[in-house]
Design a protein around this motif. Structure first.
Motif, PDB file in Angstrom:
ATOM      1  N   UNK A 232      37.117  15.316   6.185  1.00 31.27           N
ATOM      2  CA  UNK A 232      37.697  14.939   4.948  1.00 31.27           C
ATOM      3  C   UNK A 232      37.780  13.558   4.716  1.00 31.27           C
ATOM      4  N   UNK A 233      38.016  12.761   5.762  1.00 32.62           N
ATOM      5  CA  UNK A 233      37.726  11.410   5.481  1.00 32.62           C
ATOM      6  C   UNK A 233      36.612  10.876   5.090  1.00 32.62           C
ATOM      7  N   UNK A 234      35.427  11.348   5.789  1.00 30.53           N
ATOM      8  CA  UNK A 234      34.091  10.845   5.056  1.00 30.53           C
ATOM      9  C   UNK A 234      33.914  11.339   3.778  1.00 30.53           C
ATOM     10  N   UNK A 235      34.303  12.501   3.399  1.00 28.85           N
ATOM     11  CA  UNK A 235      34.152  12.999   1.727  1.00 28.85           C
ATOM     12  C   UNK A 235      35.029  12.038   0.880  1.00 28.85           C
ATOM     13  N   UNK A 236      36.248  11.554   1.521  1.00 28.12           N
ATOM     14  CA  UNK A 236      37.132  10.670   0.429  1.00 28.12           C
ATOM     15  C   UNK A 236      36.569   9.305   0.495  1.00 28.12           C
ATOM     16  N   UNK A 237      35.930   8.774   1.564  1.00 30.85           N
ATOM     17  CA  UNK A 237      35.117   7.540   1.538  1.00 30.85           C
ATOM     18  C   UNK A 237      33.897   7.616   0.447  1.00 30.85           C
ATOM     19  N   UNK A 238      33.189   8.759   0.655  1.00 29.52           N
ATOM     20  CA  UNK A 238      32.308   8.853  -0.605  1.00 29.52           C
ATOM     21  C   UNK A 238      32.739   9.018  -1.946  1.00 29.52           C
ATOM     22  N   UNK A 239      33.830   9.703  -2.272  1.00 28.43           N
ATOM     23  CA  UNK A 239      34.325   9.912  -3.439  1.00 28.43           C
ATOM     24  C   UNK A 239      34.652   8.554  -3.842  1.00 28.43           C
ATOM     25  N   UNK A 240      35.804   7.656  -3.054  1.00 22.99           N
ATOM     26  CA  UNK A 240      36.228   6.564  -3.589  1.00 22.99           C
ATOM     27  C   UNK A 240      35.229   5.427  -3.787  1.00 22.99           C
TER      28      UNK A 240
END
Length: 290
Positions: free
Chosen positions: A135-143
């Motif tokens: 979930x953190x990886x997804x968040x980094x990419x979306x950010x």
């Protein structure tokens, strides 16, 4: 061997000898950071950036930075990391259009840098077994990246030690930034230090080798693996490559890489904070030959 703080001191002083006292002092000193500018945020450094030679990303080096924040474009302005952590991405020599997997990708900073190198061409697989860390990886990419720049990006939750049971000879490049002893963190955490035992690094090394052996199967013949850790223990660094020579003879060759900071080891490259202010960090580059 003794456990806890005394055992830790004994283990690493035997490993590093006369260098250990100043290395330990450097490990306990405040960390420095590099701010890698996010091109999609249109952010510009207000002062002339200080650079670490040999790092290709637009970046600045300061004693400290404010926490990253979103610009009016809606993306984070920069990503904070240790300069040594950028080196495995540099060592991959990624080219747009290549297929790569980041086997232990969380929290996602190196995958973000890989995405910048690939320019939304080819395939980028960011893997982590933990759902929370994925979930953190997804968040980094979306950010940090527009959705249109994530079309070649996939996040998976496989066991990196067993990946080769399902895929073989698929990827041009593999980044294995392996979970490790993270001794700098142990030194900073009295609870972690109190329960430290030499068996810790030995157990971690077994898992690391299993991941590297799997990586050798999933990379194409002629493809490259960068193995890296933030460990001080040689059991998790050069000894892993030595074991690969023993267990997989004739299947790979070592690719020597040198950088503007750090020092060579028997099989790879190490950055230690007593000499550079960065790290600790280790990497080795292997090319699959058959």
């Amino acid at each position: 061997m003794t456990k806890g703080p005394e055992g830790f001191e004994q283990f690493y002083s035997e490993m590093y000898g006369e260098r250990w006292p100043r290395l330990k002092e450097a490990l306990l000193a405040p960390k420095k950071h590099v701010a890698v500018a996010n091109p999609f945020s249109k952010f510009k450094f207000s002062e002339a950036p200080l650079h670490v030679t040999g790092v290709s990303f637009e970046h600045d080096v300061r004693e400290s930075f404010p926490q990253p924040e979103k610009t009016e474009e809606g993306y984070m302005n920069y990503y904070l990391m240790d300069a040594a952590s950028i080196l495995p991405v540099e060592a991959l020599d990624l080219q747009p259009g290549e297929k790569m997997v980041d086997l232990c990708a969380a929290p996602g900073g190196k995958s973000f840098l890989c995405a910048l190198k690939l320019k939304n061409q080819g395939l980028l697989v960011s893997n982590d077994r933990s759902a929370a860390r994925r979930a953190r990886i997804h968040r980094i990419f979306d950010d940090y990246l527009p959705k249109s720049e994530q079309k070649n990006h996939t996040v998976t939750g496989h066991d990196a030690t067993k990946w080769s049971l399902y895929q073989k000879s698929i990827y041009d490049k593999v980044l294995l930034d392996a979970p490790c002893s993270s001794e700098r963190h142990v030194l900073e955490d009295s609870k972690e230090l109190a329960i430290w035992a030499p068996g810790r690094t030995k157990a971690i090394a077994i898992s690391q080798f299993a991941m590297l052996a799997s990586a050798l199967d999933i990379v194409k013949v002629g493809g490259t693996i960068v193995y890296s850790t933030c460990a001080l223990s040689q059991l998790e660094n050069d000894d892993i490559i030595r074991k690969l020579y023993q267990k997989r003879p004739g299947r790979f060759e070592l690719i020597r890489k040198e950088f503007s900071f750090g020092e060579p080891t028997e099989f790879g490259w190490q950055v230690l904070p007593d000499n550079t202010g960065w790290g600790p960090f280790y990497l080795a580059v292997v090319k699959r030959t058959k």
